[in-house]
Design a protein around this motif. Structure first.
Motif, PDB file in Angstrom:
ATOM      1  N   GLN A 161       0.776  -1.446  -0.031  1.00 52.01           N
ATOM      2  CA  GLN A 161       0.225   0.123   0.081  1.00 52.01           C
ATOM      3  C   GLN A 161       0.855   1.454  -0.199  1.00 52.01           C
ATOM      4  OE1 GLN A 161      -3.328   0.438  -0.656  1.00 52.01           O
ATOM      5  NE2 GLN A 161      -3.357  -1.792  -0.987  1.00 52.01           N
ATOM      6  N   ASN A 162       2.473   1.293   0.612  1.00 52.02           N
ATOM      7  CA  ASN A 162       2.886   2.253   0.760  1.00 52.02           C
ATOM      8  C   ASN A 162       3.288   3.073  -0.396  1.00 52.02           C
ATOM      9  OD1 ASN A 162       4.798   0.679   1.385  1.00 52.02           O
ATOM     10  ND2 ASN A 162       6.054   1.139   2.552  1.00 52.02           N
ATOM     11  N   ARG A 163       3.833   1.295  -1.608  1.00 53.22           N
ATOM     12  CA  ARG A 163       4.167   1.554  -2.586  1.00 53.22           C
ATOM     13  C   ARG A 163       2.949   2.172  -3.717  1.00 53.22           C
ATOM     14  NH1 ARG A 163       8.205   2.787  -4.506  1.00 53.22           N
ATOM     15  NH2 ARG A 163       9.950   1.625  -3.316  1.00 53.22           N
ATOM     16  N   ASN A 164       1.929   2.214  -3.347  1.00 57.00           N
ATOM     17  CA  ASN A 164       0.661   2.576  -4.611  1.00 57.00           C
ATOM     18  C   ASN A 164       0.538   4.114  -3.821  1.00 57.00           C
ATOM     19  OD1 ASN A 164       0.315  -0.037  -5.363  1.00 57.00           O
ATOM     20  ND2 ASN A 164      -1.561  -0.453  -3.929  1.00 57.00           N
ATOM     21  N   LEU A 165       0.855   4.275  -2.232  1.00 60.44           N
ATOM     22  CA  LEU A 165       0.283   5.940  -2.349  1.00 60.44           C
ATOM     23  C   LEU A 165       1.680   6.357  -2.804  1.00 60.44           C
ATOM     24  CD1 LEU A 165      -0.922   8.070  -0.727  1.00 60.44           C
ATOM     25  CD2 LEU A 165       0.988   7.337   1.145  1.00 60.44           C
TER      26      LEU A 165
END
Length: 300
Positions: free
Chosen positions: A86-90
């Motif tokens: 999720q942090n990569r997506n963000l």
């Protein structure tokens, strides 16, 4: 790193598009409002990572983006692998948003479009100098119970004394009649022809993207609304409703809302009631126990 392009609405490389980027919906909006519908595609190499639906109007040789009344949201839709962090997506969504904002500024001197409630990170637009205006909507999560205020519960008790029942039935002529009566009472203009709106409804209903729900008192419709959303949508959108004034006083709209969420809880995980930006409407939806959500309009 990211390549941006435009194309006419298509479902190519979009196996399960949500309604706002579904080519059938976009082409219906294009016909209704007499403008050009386009899909902005953002690729990283060969991978399609994001799509933004655009509605373009030309005047005196100038292009501008508008928000058609029939497309309550446009939204920037991302396509990442389910197992992605999720942090990569963000981080990557911020990069994509920034690149999209740059590209839009290079093409349009004037623009306005609505993001969807899931687009809560708008830093890419603000960092590029675009205006970001907050708007609100109310929604119902099907996993929760509606907790109405006392006055709405009293209206509900009043409505249950009538022989009301909610049915899903497509009766576009009667829907148009009730919507026209609503706008006439408010002394407002719909902004397009009612005949064209009915054609739009019929087209989307054939495609399985629009359903009509009518609160009936025997054989008479006392309240009616249309809901957008197809088999690819986790969220349904109740975009237009009209209730007879006499039936509204007896709690018909309150009962309509309760029966609607009950009828659709197995079809959509969330039902968006599309709007919280006018005092009377906002008060009614809040009293029903719906959840307030924010979305953003991008303006230049």
């Amino acid at each position: 790193m990211y390549d941006i392009s435009l194309r006419a609405p298509s479902d190519q490389a979009l196996p399960s598009p949500p309604i706002w980027i579904d080519s059938r919906f976009m082409l219906a909006v294009q016909e209704l409002h007499q403008l050009e519908a386009l899909q902005l595609l953002c690729h990283k190499g060969e991978q399609l990572v994001a799509v933004l639906p655009l509605y373009e109007k030309k005047s005196l040789g100038l292009r501008r983006l508008i928000c058609p009344m029939s497309s309550y949201y446009q939204g920037l839709w991302f396509f990442w692998e389910p197992e992605r962090e999720q942090n990569r997506n963000l981080l990557d969504e911020l990069k994509v948003t920034t690149e999209v904002a740059k590209w839009l500024k290079s093409r349009y001197k004037r623009m306005q479009f609505n993001l969807s409630p899931h687009n809560y990170d708008v830093r890419g637009f603000t960092w590029q100098g675009l205006k970001v205006l907050p708007y609100y909507t109310f929604s119902y999560n099907s996993a929760k119970e509606m907790k109405m205020l006392r006055d709405e519960r009293e209206k509900l008790r009043s409505a249950r004394k009538h022989d009301y029942k909610l049915v899903e039935e497509f009766r576009p002529e009667e829907f148009i009649t009730l919507i026209k009566d609503l706008y006439d009472r408010k002394e407002k203009s719909l902004g397009l022809s009612y005949k064209a709106l009915q054609t739009w409804m019929e087209r989307l209903h054939r495609d399985g993207l629009l359903a009509q729900f009518n609160l009936m008192e025997q054989d008479r419709i006392v309240s009616t609304n249309i809901v957008l959303g197809g088999i690819n949508d986790q969220r349904g959108y109740s975009i237009m409703r009209s209730t007879l004034p006499s039936s509204f006083k007896s709690g018909a709209s309150t009962l309509h809302s309760l029966l609607l969420v009950e009828m659709l809880k197995d079809r959509f995980a969330c039902l968006d009631f599309c709007g919280a930006n006018y005092p009377d409407v906002a008060r009614f939806k809040a009293a029903l126990g719906l959840d307030l959500e924010m979305f953003f309009k991008i303006v230049r």
